[in-house]
Design a protein around this motif. Structure first.
Motif, PDB file in Angstrom:
ATOM      1  N   ILE A   1       0.842  -1.204   0.000  1.00  0.00           N
ATOM      2  CA  ILE A   1       0.000   0.000   0.000  1.00  0.00           C
ATOM      3  C   ILE A   1       0.873   1.248   0.000  1.00  0.00           C
ATOM      4  CG2 ILE A   1      -1.666   1.343   1.354  1.00  0.00           C
ATOM      5  CD1 ILE A   1      -2.881  -1.303   2.280  1.00  0.00           C
ATOM      6  N   SER A   2       1.923   1.243   0.836  1.00  0.00           N
ATOM      7  CA  SER A   2       2.837   2.383   0.885  1.00  0.00           C
ATOM      8  C   SER A   2       3.548   2.595  -0.440  1.00  0.00           C
ATOM      9  CB  SER A   2       3.857   2.160   2.000  1.00  0.00           C
ATOM     10  OG  SER A   2       4.830   3.178   2.005  1.00  0.00           O
ATOM     11  N   LEU A   3       3.943   1.494  -1.097  1.00  0.00           N
ATOM     12  CA  LEU A   3       4.648   1.586  -2.372  1.00  0.00           C
ATOM     13  C   LEU A   3       3.743   2.122  -3.474  1.00  0.00           C
ATOM     14  CD1 LEU A   3       7.422   0.885  -3.653  1.00  0.00           C
ATOM     15  CD2 LEU A   3       6.451  -1.337  -4.255  1.00  0.00           C
ATOM     16  N   LEU A   4       2.517   1.606  -3.542  1.00  0.00           N
ATOM     17  CA  LEU A   4       1.586   2.039  -4.591  1.00  0.00           C
ATOM     18  C   LEU A   4       1.061   3.447  -4.362  1.00  0.00           C
ATOM     19  CD1 LEU A   4      -0.501  -1.236  -5.120  1.00  0.00           C
ATOM     20  CD2 LEU A   4       1.355  -0.347  -6.531  1.00  0.00           C
ATOM     21  N   SER A   5       1.071   3.892  -3.113  1.00  0.00           N
ATOM     22  CA  SER A   5       0.567   5.232  -2.811  1.00  0.00           C
ATOM     23  C   SER A   5       1.494   6.329  -3.347  1.00  0.00           C
ATOM     24  CB  SER A   5       0.392   5.409  -1.303  1.00  0.00           C
ATOM     25  OG  SER A   5       1.646   5.397  -0.636  1.00  0.00           O
ATOM     26  N   LYS A   6       2.745   5.998  -3.600  1.00  0.00           N
ATOM     27  CA  LYS A   6       3.708   7.013  -4.056  1.00  0.00           C
ATOM     28  C   LYS A   6       3.358   7.557  -5.439  1.00  0.00           C
ATOM     29  CE  LYS A   6       7.376   5.191  -1.126  1.00  0.00           C
ATOM     30  NZ  LYS A   6       8.642   4.436  -1.043  1.00  0.00           N
ATOM     31  N   PRO A   7       3.206   6.725  -6.461  1.00  0.00           N
ATOM     32  CA  PRO A   7       2.824   7.300  -7.765  1.00  0.00           C
ATOM     33  C   PRO A   7       1.419   7.892  -7.765  1.00  0.00           C
ATOM     34  CG  PRO A   7       2.759   4.901  -7.852  1.00  0.00           C
ATOM     35  CD  PRO A   7       3.413   5.257  -6.555  1.00  0.00           C
ATOM     36  N   ILE A   8       0.516   7.304  -6.972  1.00  0.00           N
ATOM     37  CA  ILE A   8      -0.847   7.836  -6.912  1.00  0.00           C
ATOM     38  C   ILE A   8      -0.852   9.240  -6.310  1.00  0.00           C
ATOM     39  CG2 ILE A   8      -3.132   7.523  -5.878  1.00  0.00           C
ATOM     40  CD1 ILE A   8      -2.686   4.517  -6.069  1.00  0.00           C
TER      41      ILE A   8
END
Length: 272
Positions: free
Chosen positions: A199-206
Motif C-alpha cells: 500500500i505504501s509503495l503504490l501510494s507514491k505514484p498515486i
C-alpha cells in the motif's frame, strides 16, 4: 434571460473540459460529442503540448550549453546555472548515494512540469480560438498537467525507477525481505507487513499524480469560471490576481514533484 445566460455559461464550461482526442483504431480525431468507452482513445492535445514543451526545453538548454562562455557569461546563462545549482543542491541534500541519473532526472521533471503548468497562465480562449479559426478544431486543451493521464504517466515512470533502484541496490531477496519484515520485524507479521508495504509503495505514484493534477485542474477551472461567467471587460478584476497567485502554485507544484521524486528514489536506494 438569466436562464439563457446560465445555459450559455454551462455550455462554455463544458466545452473547455473536453479534450481533442484521437482514436488509435482509425487514427482519426474525435469530435466533442463523442464519448468513447475504450482504451484506444488518447487525449491528442495533452500529448501534443507535452511533446512541444519537451522539445522547447531541450532546445533551450542545448542552445545555452552550446553558446555558454566561462569568461563572459550572459544573463540567460547565469540564470540557467542558478537553476542547475539549485537542483543539484537539493539532490545532494536528499540523495546520499552517487548517481548520474538523479540530477538530470530531477531537472527534467522540474522544468518540464513547470512549462506544462505555465500554460495555465495563457488566456483560456486564445490558442483554442486560433486553432478553431485556422484549422477548424472544435475543442482543445493546452494544459497537459491538468490531464490526469499525463500526470499518471510521469508518476508511473518514477514508480518504475523506484522498483529498479530497490532491485539494483537491495537485490531481489533484499527487496522481498524489506516488503515482508517492515515495519514489524518478525516472521508472524510477514503478511501484514507485505500488505502495508505494498500500500505504501503504490501510494507514491498515486499521490504524485493526483496532487499535481488536482492543483492544476482546480486552477484551470477557476480561469474557465471567470471567463464563462463574467463579461470580457470585467474579467481582469479576478483573473489578474488569480494569475499572480497561480504563479506560486505552478512553481510550487513543480518543486514538490521534483523533491518527492528525489526522496522516493533516495528511500529506494537505502539498505535496511
Amino acid at each position: 434571460m438569466i436562464l439563457e445566460k446560465i445555459f450559455n455559461s454551462e455550455n462554455y464550461i463544458s466545452h473547455h473540459l473536453h479534450h481533442l482526442q484521437i482514436d488509435l483504431r482509425t487514427l482519426k480525431l474525435v469530435n466533442i460529442h463523442y464519448t468513447p468507452n475504450t482504451f484506444w482513445v488518447l487525449n491528442f492535445d495533452s500529448i501534443l503540448f507535452s511533446l512541444i514543451l519537451g522539445i522547447i526545453f531541450l532546445l533551450f538548454f542545448y542552445n545555452i550549453s552550446y553558446f555558454s562562455s566561462v569568461y563572459k557569461p550572459k544573463k540567460l546563462q547565469i540564470f540557467t546555472e542558478l537553476i542547475i545549482n539549485f537542483i543539484n543542491k537539493n539532490v545532494q541534500d536528499m540523495y546520499s548515494r552517487n548517481s548520474i541519473l538523479i540530477a538530470p532526472l530531477s531537472m527534467t521533471i522540474f522544468i518540464w512540469i513547470f512549462l506544462m503548468n505555465f500554460m495555465d497562465l495563457i488566456p483560456i480562449d486564445f490558442i483554442p480560438y486560433l486553432l478553431k479559426i485556422f484549422f477548424g478544431i472544435p475543442n482543445f486543451k493546452i494544459v497537459p498537467s491538468a490531464d490526469i493521464n499525463i500526470t499518471i504517466s510521469i508518476s508511473i515512470i518514477v514508480f518504475i525507477l523506484i522498483i529498479f533502484y530497490n532491485l539494483k541496490i537491495k537485490g531481489t531477496i533484499g527487496f522481498i525481505k524489506e516488503l515482508t519484515f517492515n515495519p514489524f520485524n518478525h516472521i508472524i507479521f510477514f503478511i501484514l507487513n507485505f500488505i502495508l508495504e505494498i500500500i505504501s509503495l503504490l501510494s507514491k505514484p498515486i499521490s504524485l499524480s493526483l496532487r499535481l493534477f488536482g492543483n492544476m485542474y482546480a486552477g484551470e477551472m477557476v480561469f474557465i469560471l471567470i471567463s464563462g461567467l463574467l463579461p470580457w471587460w470585467a474579467q481582469w478584476v479576478l483573473s489578474v490576481p488569480w494569475a499572480i497567485f497561480h504563479i506560486l502554485v505552478i512553481l510550487l507544484q513543480s518543486f514538490i514533484f521534483m523533491v518527492l521524486t528525489i526522496v522516493y528514489l533516495s528511500m529506494a536506494s537505502k539498505k535496511h
